[in-house]
Design an enzyme around this catalytic site. Structure first.
Site, PDB file in Angstrom:
ATOM      1  N   ASP A 187       0.850  -1.185   0.000  1.00  0.00           N
ATOM      2  CA  ASP A 187       0.000   0.000   0.000  1.00  0.00           C
ATOM      3  C   ASP A 187       0.894   1.246   0.000  1.00  0.00           C
ATOM      4  O   ASP A 187       2.093   1.159   0.291  1.00  0.00           O
ATOM      5  CB  ASP A 187      -0.870  -0.066   1.269  1.00  0.00           C
ATOM      6  CG  ASP A 187      -1.635   1.207   1.507  1.00  0.00           C
ATOM      7  OD1 ASP A 187      -2.267   1.699   0.567  1.00  0.00           O
ATOM      8  OD2 ASP A 187      -1.572   1.711   2.656  1.00  0.00           O
ATOM      9  N   ASP A 207      -2.470  -0.779   5.685  1.00  0.00           N
ATOM     10  CA  ASP A 207      -2.859  -0.156   6.957  1.00  0.00           C
ATOM     11  C   ASP A 207      -4.350   0.103   7.086  1.00  0.00           C
ATOM     12  O   ASP A 207      -4.797   0.570   8.132  1.00  0.00           O
ATOM     13  CB  ASP A 207      -2.134   1.189   7.127  1.00  0.00           C
ATOM     14  CG  ASP A 207      -2.693   2.250   6.191  1.00  0.00           C
ATOM     15  OD1 ASP A 207      -2.697   1.998   4.968  1.00  0.00           O
ATOM     16  OD2 ASP A 207      -3.156   3.282   6.675  1.00  0.00           O
TER      17      ASP A 207
HETATM   18 MG   LIG Z   1      -3.103   3.028   3.264  1.00  0.00          MG
END
Ligand SMILES: [Mg+2]
Length: 250
Positions: free
Chosen positions: A16, A191
């Site tokens: 990410d 996350d």
């Molecule tokens: Mg992220």
């Protein structure tokens, strides 16, 4: 990380961007990668079978922030647009058909939201952010829901944000399955709730026989469903990048 160290060329690694390679910041367009991340990606691309940055950001944003590290895939808008490891750009044809609907939703959101709520046009998606106006969260959510209902776009919640995107089967999980299938080792760092489909796709590859590592990049706002899926939890992008440096160094 031993599996990645021993079988690097057979490994696929999915990363990410926001909250993983770049700290979360109040200005949504200002998220910069940590120092040295483009060079780190190039080193990982050199060592591993597949390296892909998979983000909700437009691919042009990822390219502006990271450049085009050789052999690294940049998958933007959850894979609706992607610069491949060969440097070629491809866009999802089904998503392209929703460009006018996204423009319509963007225009209505720009007209109707209170001060401090930011509207981030992304071409094939639009994101509403209320990090700088948390008391306007309910208003922002309602406006996004109304725009989604009117245009047929789907709403994807994020961290103090909501995104409207085409109703096509593209999420981070589809990118993981497309690029990760057939690799003996599959790793993923993320996350946020948008990373959950990627984590679940990694788990599916694991059930099919791959060795897998899911890394949650945690902070005070971490969604519980992200942490719950993780094999490893690191604290913030600084620790995530330190772990990636260890992988690149072997
Ligand atoms: Mg992220």
């Amino acid at each position: 990380m031993a599996p990645l160290r021993d079988r690097a060329a057979e490994a696929a690694l999915f990363l990410d961007y926001d909250g993983t390679l770049a700290p979360i910041v109040a200005d949504p367009v200002g998220a910069r990668p940590l120092l040295g991340v483009p060079e780190l990606l190039a080193a990982l691309g050199d060592r591993l079978g597949v390296v892909a940055v998979v983000s909700g950001r437009p691919v042009a944003y990822l390219e502006g922030a990271l450049g085009r590290p050789p052999r690294v895939h940049l998958a933007g808008l959850y894979g609706m647009e992607e610069i491949g490891g060969d440097g070629r750009l491809r866009r999802d044809a089904a998503a392209e058909e929703w460009r006018d609907a996204v423009g319509d939703a963007t225009a209505s959101l720009l007209r109707g939201l209170p001060p401090g709520v930011e509207v981030e046009p992304k071409g094939l998606a639009v994101t509403v952010h209320w990090r700088r106006a948390p008391r306007a969260a309910a208003t922002a959510r309602a406006a996004a829901a109304a725009a989604a209902a009117r245009t047929g776009l789907v709403a994807q919640p994020g961290r103090m944000s909501i995104e409207l995107r085409p109703p096509v089967p593209a999420d981070k999980g589809t990118v993981v399955l497309r690029l990760g299938t057939g690799h003996a080792v599959v790793g993923c760092f993320g996350d946020d709730v948008g990373d959950v489909p990627a984590f679940d796709a990694v788990s599916a590859l694991g059930r099919a026989g791959a060795t897998t590592v899911i890394v949650a990049v945690a902070d005070l706002e971490s969604p519980p469903e992200v942490i719950a899926r993780a094999d490893v939890v690191v604290q913030g992008p600084v620790e995530a990048v330190a772990l990636l440096r260890a992988i690149a160094a072997g």
